[in-house]
Design an enzyme around this catalytic site. Structure first.
Site: not given
Ligand code: PGA
Length: 243
Positions: A9-11, A94, A96, A166, A172, A210, A231
């Site tokens: 997931n490159w966001k 997600h 976010e 998650e 993050g 993470s 991520g």
């Molecule tokens: P992260 O993000 O690996 O940077 O914690 C994971 C995600 O949001 O899917």
């Protein structure tokens, strides 16, 4: 040996240069076929990505989808459009999107239904907040989220849906959850879904939050963790060597 399902997931990160380098480096990794690799770049780069993939080394996922099929919805992207350019999966719900775009259960449900309607596979994110984690409500919160899907008949599509656990406090933050605890929780959720449909062994269940090149292997060694939603670490090809 299982073939881990890895979703990157490159966001809101990456550009054409990053993508060109990523694809070049990934093609150099011989045993990349030992994992099922799915990349979710920002939506604007999906087509660019697709054109760089000459072999089926990896699949594409969108990070979101609109609840509508088409119409006057400025700025949105539909499931039909994603299907049209060769996307196979959609990350839905997600945290976010819940936090920054006020996505609630009702919206998430509409998005999942839209994905399924267009034969796209939703990767549905569930997980608890830091507060709920501290109050030891993880199991309860996850069950509630799974039950919402069950009660709305989403789980009858078990073989067409992926669940990503998650914990929000792990996303993050650099603080990943404890692999053995995740194994127990995911096994529990799988068995719970099984009570309703008896086919949940088929359901793919991922962990995200993470994940990095050091802990990825430990998560993948847990029998009920089928793969990872990654991520930050997924922008770096070193991560794939470690798996
Ligand atoms: P992260 O993000 O690996 O940077 O914690 C994971 C995600 O949001 O899917």
């Amino acid at each position: 040996m299982k073939k881990p399902f890895i979703v990157c997931n490159w966001k809101l990160n990456g550009d054409k240069n990053v993508i060109n380098n990523f694809v070049k480096n990934i093609k150099l990794i011989d045993n990349i076929k030992n994992m099922q690799l799915t990349i979710a770049p920002p939506v604007i780069y999906l087509d660019f990505f697709k054109n760089l993939i000459t072999e089926e080394k990896f699949f594409l996922a969108a990070q979101d989808v609109d609840i509508h099929e088409n119409g006057a919805f400025t700025g949105e992207v539909s499931a039909a459009m994603l299907k049209d350019i060769g996307v196979k999966y959609i990350i839905i719900g997600h945290s976010e999107r819940k936090i920054f775009h006020n996505e609630n259960n009702e919206i998430i449900l509409k998005k999942i239904s839209m994905a399924i309607k267009f034969s796209l596979i939703p990767i549905v994110c569930i997980g608890e907040t830091l507060q709920q984690h501290k109050e030891k409500k993880t199991k309860e919160v996850c069950l509630e989220q799974i039950n919402y899907l069950v009660n709305n008949n989403i789980m009858k599509n078990c073989n067409k849906i992926i669940i990503a656990y998650e914990p929000i406090w792990a996303i993050g933050t650099g603080k990943s959850a404890e692999p053995k605890e995740i194994q127990i929780l995911i096994k529990f959720m799988r068995e719970h879904i099984n009570k309703f449909f008896k086919i949940s062994k088929k359901i793919l269940m991922l962990y995200g939050g993470s994940v990095n090149k050091k802990n990825a292997k430990v998560f993948l060694n847990q029998s009920d963790i089928d793969g990872l939603l990654v991520g930050k670490a997924s922008l770096n090809t070193d991560f794939f060597y470690s798996i």
